[in-house]
Design a protein around this motif. Structure first.
Motif, mmCIF file in Angstrom:
data_model
loop_
_atom_site.group_PDB
_atom_site.id
_atom_site.type_symbol
_atom_site.label_atom_id
_atom_site.label_comp_id
_atom_site.label_asym_id
_atom_site.label_seq_id
_atom_site.Cartn_x
_atom_site.Cartn_y
_atom_site.Cartn_z
ATOM 1 N N TYR A 397 38.119 35.839 39.561
ATOM 2 C CA TYR A 397 39.336 36.489 39.088
ATOM 3 C C TYR A 397 40.344 35.424 38.684
ATOM 4 O O TYR A 397 40.250 34.265 39.099
ATOM 5 C CB TYR A 397 39.957 37.355 40.192
ATOM 6 N N SER A 400 46.260 34.608 41.317
ATOM 7 C CA SER A 400 47.226 35.665 41.605
ATOM 8 C C SER A 400 47.947 35.331 42.905
ATOM 9 O O SER A 400 47.581 34.364 43.592
ATOM 10 C CB SER A 400 46.507 37.011 41.737
ATOM 11 N N ILE A 448 42.333 45.343 43.837
ATOM 12 C CA ILE A 448 43.671 45.119 43.282
ATOM 13 C C ILE A 448 43.600 44.226 42.052
ATOM 14 O O ILE A 448 44.193 44.518 41.001
ATOM 15 C CB ILE A 448 44.599 44.504 44.348
ATOM 16 N N LEU A 449 42.857 43.129 42.145
ATOM 17 C CA LEU A 449 42.757 42.189 41.026
ATOM 18 C C LEU A 449 41.955 42.785 39.887
ATOM 19 O O LEU A 449 42.230 42.497 38.719
ATOM 20 C CB LEU A 449 42.122 40.884 41.506
ATOM 21 N N GLN A 451 41.978 45.903 39.030
ATOM 22 C CA GLN A 451 42.872 46.822 38.314
ATOM 23 C C GLN A 451 43.823 46.070 37.394
ATOM 24 O O GLN A 451 44.199 46.570 36.337
ATOM 25 C CB GLN A 451 43.682 47.644 39.311
ATOM 26 N N GLN A 452 44.187 44.858 37.808
ATOM 27 C CA GLN A 452 45.124 44.076 37.001
ATOM 28 C C GLN A 452 44.477 43.506 35.755
ATOM 29 O O GLN A 452 45.132 43.271 34.755
ATOM 30 C CB GLN A 452 45.696 42.926 37.847
ATOM 31 N N ALA A 453 43.163 43.258 35.815
ATOM 32 C CA ALA A 453 42.468 42.683 34.653
ATOM 33 C C ALA A 453 41.122 43.362 34.473
ATOM 34 O O ALA A 453 40.075 42.754 34.629
ATOM 35 C CB ALA A 453 42.292 41.180 34.847
#
Length: 461
Positions: A397, A400, A448-449, A451-453
């Motif tokens: 990922y 972040s 979470i990560l 969903q962000q990318a």
């Protein structure tokens, strides 16, 4: 996530945190009744969570699939408690048939040689699966997952303070006595609130790695040149935890800590080559050198250094223990002897050189012991959901605010798996519980990560 929380859900969340706080002081949940109490509380918390009909509507992607796969493993484990005709058992497990056919009055038997032990083990397994579901439901945001890991670190640090006080005073402030026959003095090795120091050392390793990850993320947020109260807290915890693990005299824990840290660092640098250029700067190299020297000085004054000096890498009978468990596997290759039964059947196989010690009751290799008790099929059914969770945890990922904690979870998982090959992590319930905690934290962070990318994570579970 639906932020409205029912009273039952609040109780469930605080019950989970209370379990994490109390468990270390119950010898890490070593006795059967301690394990049953912990697993029971986790299951009660799960029931409270599920009382909200929306509880399963906001889980991380893929969570129900993992629960389903764990559920298949639990159903497989349940088969060991179902009475089967002896004629069937003669075909599927001849040695189990021979075990039960000694009593000619019975027409049925069980795949487990000691079903009471398997019943306790199945209850513990259910608690671990429920724990994964609880964390996936209640700690799904960055702040909450940090809060969970911060709680684990704080609880572990409290036991470290207790341990260091008793190490210095020779046990003058001991509240939790070791369960006989363990009788190692405090000056020869810190055992913390456990009976077996190697298991406590593994607990400290997990706390050290989580503390490092939390500190890394915090300093990246506030700036490395600025020391906040929270940053000072993390550093204080880290020093306490490192001092404690060094004085446990556990060689395996240090090897596991080193393996997890190095593996994750190398993997991270390979994926982020630009960082390697920054690390090669003179100032950074100088800081790394100073830190290494200080760590080497602390290591040379520790109990584990003395043990390395005296015993080198002697296996303390582990070769004989592995030979013993391999004999069990050869006799029960298909289904094993039943979950949780190894301590009860090992005396039929072990050589006289091992004696009748507490240490010889376990295989000191959790993988081989699992195959011996659940067979190859049970081992694979367990490995599938854990493997899928690790795939998400170790997926690449972008950096972040959760990078440090994600790396800490990765290192903790590797350290646990390494230690599981050379010692007895499953001997106390606390270690499997914390393995699920770090795996679940990594699962949530990956969600979470992802969903962000989403574009960079097309294979996301």
């Amino acid at each position: 996530m639906n932020n409205s929380v029912t009273p039952f859900a609040l109780i469930a969340r605080w019950l989970l945190l209370a379990i994490l706080f109390v468990m270390p002081w119950l010898h890490g949940a070593e006795r059967s009744w301690e394990q049953l109490v912990v697993a029971g509380c986790i299951l009660v918390a799960t029931v409270l969570m599920l009382s909200d009909k929306r509880a399963l509507s906001a889980l991380p992607t893929g969570t129900l699939l993992i629960v389903l796969l764990f559920g298949i493993w639990l159903l497989y484990s349940l088969v060991y408690l179902v009475p089967l005709p002896l004629s069937w058992m003669a075909s599927i497990s001849p040695n189990t048939y021979a075990w039960y056919s000694q009593n000619t009055t019975q027409n049925t038997g069980y795949l487990s040689l000691y079903r009471q032990a398997s019943l306790v083990e199945l209850f513990k397994y259910a608690g671990l699966v429920a724990l994964f579901l609880l964390i996936s439901r209640f700690f799904i945001t960055p702040d909450r997952i940090r809060g969970l890991c911060r709680a684990v670190v704080t609880i572990g640090s409290l036991t470290a303070v207790y341990s260091l006080i008793n190490f210095v005073t020779g046990g003058a402030m001991e509240w939790v006595s070791a369960i006989p026959p363990w009788d190692l003095t405090w000056h020869k090795g810190i055992r913390g609130t456990f009976s077996y120091k190697n298991q406590y050392a593994m607990y400290m390793v997990i706390c050290i790695l989580l503390t490092s990850g939390l500190w890394f993320d915090h300093q990246r947020t506030v700036g490395y040149k600025r020391l906040t109260l929270m940053g000072a807290f993390y550093l204080a915890c880290l020093m306490l935890l490192v001092a404690t693990v060094l004085n446990t005299s556990s060689r395996g824990a240090l090897v596991s800590l080193f393996a997890g840290s190095v593996a994750v660092t190398v993997l991270y640098l390979v994926r982020q080559p630009v960082l390697l250029k920054r690390w090669l700067k003179p100032k950074v190299l100088a800081l790394i050198t100073v830190f290494t020297i200080l760590l080497a000085v602390a290591f040379s004054q520790s109990a584990v250094y003395q043990r390395f000096s005296e015993q080198k890498m002697e296996d303390n009978g582990r070769a004989l223990l592995r030979s013993t468990v391999m004999q069990v596997i050869n006799d029960y290759p298909a289904f094993g002897t039943g979950p949780g039964t190894y301590p009860f059947i090992q005396h039929n196989y072990k050589p006289i050189e091992l004696g009748n010690t507490q240490m010889s009751k376990r295989a000191h290799n959790d993988y081989l012991e699992t195959v011996a008790t659940q067979g190859a099929l049970g081992f694979m059914l367990l490995a599938v959901p854990i493997g899928l969770m690790m795939i998400r945890l170790f997926r690449q990922y972008s950096d972040s605010p959760l990078t440090g904690l994600r790396l800490a979870c990765q290192a903790s998982v590797i350290a646990y798996l390494v230690q599981a090959a050379i010692d007895v992590n499953i001997g106390v319930y606390l270690l499997p519980v914390h393995f699920i905690v770090v795996l679940s934290a990594g699962w949530v962070i990956g969600h979470i990560l992802g969903q962000q990318a989403p574009a960079n994570n097309s294979l996301e579970l």
